[in-house]
Enzyme design. Sequence first.
Site, PDB file in Angstrom:
ATOM      1  N   ASP A 338       0.859  -1.176   0.000  1.00 30.20           N
ATOM      2  CA  ASP A 338       0.000   0.000   0.000  1.00 30.20           C
ATOM      3  C   ASP A 338       0.898   1.231   0.000  1.00 30.20           C
ATOM      4  OD1 ASP A 338      -2.877   1.098   0.412  1.00 30.20           O
ATOM      5  OD2 ASP A 338      -1.674   2.181   1.883  1.00 30.20           O
ATOM      6  N   GLU A 340       1.011   5.670   0.519  1.00 30.84           N
ATOM      7  CA  GLU A 340       0.395   6.958   0.818  1.00 30.84           C
ATOM      8  C   GLU A 340       1.026   7.968  -0.132  1.00 30.84           C
ATOM      9  OE1 GLU A 340      -2.157   7.069   2.641  1.00 30.84           O
ATOM     10  OE2 GLU A 340      -1.926   5.072   3.510  1.00 30.84           O
ATOM     11  N   HIS A 479      -5.218   4.286   6.596  1.00 25.81           N
ATOM     12  CA  HIS A 479      -4.517   5.354   5.879  1.00 25.81           C
ATOM     13  C   HIS A 479      -3.077   5.550   6.355  1.00 25.81           C
ATOM     14  CE1 HIS A 479      -7.898   6.365   3.461  1.00 25.81           C
ATOM     15  NE2 HIS A 479      -8.648   6.727   4.481  1.00 25.81           N
ATOM     16  N   ASP A 484      -2.225  -0.583   6.437  1.00 31.07           N
ATOM     17  CA  ASP A 484      -3.146  -0.979   5.373  1.00 31.07           C
ATOM     18  C   ASP A 484      -2.648  -2.234   4.666  1.00 31.07           C
ATOM     19  OD1 ASP A 484      -4.592   1.229   6.047  1.00 31.07           O
ATOM     20  OD2 ASP A 484      -4.398   2.266   4.130  1.00 31.07           O
TER      21      ASP A 484
END
Length: 504
Positions: A338, A340, A479, A484
């Site tokens: 994942d 960000e 998040h 995640d």
Amino acid sequence: MKSEEYLKEIRNAAGLSRAVLQKITVEGNTVTFYLLTDRTYSADDCAYAKNVSARYVPEGFTAEARVKKSVPDGAAVRRAVTEILKTRFPASAAFISPEDVEIAVDDKGGRFFIGVGAEERAQFSAGRVLDEVNVRLQRMFCGAWYGDFREKQKERGEIEREELPPAELVAASRYFPVCGYGAIDGAAPSRAIYIADLTEETKGVTVCGTVSFVEERQTKNGKPYFSFSLSDGSGQLRASYFSKKATLEKARCVKAGDSICLTGDNEIYNGGLSFRVKAIDYGAPPEGYEFQPRPSRPAPPKYTKVFPEPLSDFVQADLFGRKPLPADFCAERFVVFDLETTGLNTSGSSGNMDRIIEVGAVKIENGQICEKFTSFVACPVRLSRDIIAITGIDDSMLVGAPDVKDVIADFYKFCEGAVLVGHNVQFDIKFVHHYGEREGFLFGHRQLDTLVLAQEQLRLSNYKLNTVADHYGFTFNHHRAFDDAFVTAKIFTELIRERGKLPK
């Protein structure tokens, strides 16, 4: 270049029937292929190799072939096996020294035997070590190579590891001839570079492709200029052209669907890559031209900035004890990841591709979560209030973080030989592709999406990550990249357990 096809042709020559491609170098416009053979070769064989090589270099380059005879000896193969184990299977090879590797060379190639302790044999067998060593040896030495394990009484101890040289990268820019030239500025380009091969150092080149968007705009001073989106068979580009008085009306005639050439420099502007156009003309690739895919840069021999750490999920064993995992799942390696980012723009062609600020991933092998990979990523622009509010990441947390080029290189190494998994993976993979391609790492891995799997198997009000996690009773810090990724890995494992097999 497709090395398998290349070698198949090369091996048609008698003296090169078992040749291997040792390396490729690029100096100016000359690409040199270094071939290794264990047979006696002739001048005709060398000339043949040069002619074959010429068909595998980009337009505008010349090819040379260097042939060397080398019959492998046991010491050289032993060193190669040891280095492959150290770089490719560092955990499994922690207790392997060169003395544990036995080599038997014959006229067809040879065999190798790895002495392992009784406790380590299961780990080696499950990791498909022999298959990978076989493949790599056959790329390094002539002939066929096969291996096996031999049980050996051993004392545990850490092996001192030698530094390996960096992997070679052949990254020559690719070009194609320009046809159907029509003058606007009169630059008269004869060839164009692949859009995918543009870097911040690319100066004085021409790109050629189809216009997908064009708009006339004005500067604050009222001077007209044109914004173009251009695509060829390798990539997309966004560029601006400040017309001259003599070319203004001609430039106004360019419309979407036209094939044009833009000549200029690729440079950094406002923190991103931008193509500064000096001249615009009509032109197109040759009719029926097929753009050639670039081979990926090899994975780095070692991690440099982000080092994976062991990871166990003890809760997983308790929760998932109801049903055994399918065999095809346990036989595969997965990296569940994942990201960000600074925003949602996944289009590099706009010139405003958002940036990765955090990477989180976990590795699954033999049906178990076993490693984690997590890092912040340096960001030269300030984070927006919305991103800070959503992720909890602020500018101070990114100070001193490694650059994206270093993180993406280590992440490519972490993903070696794995299937990539994510929740709505098509969003994150676009960032990985964009920043990976800038460094020559092509993430061509198979992908699986837990969002799609959940939609196929579950009946929920929606299929957001937190909703699916709630369905399985998983709590996590949403998040943040690693959290995640970790919960996605547990969801993925549960979905495959219920499914009973991996999707095709």
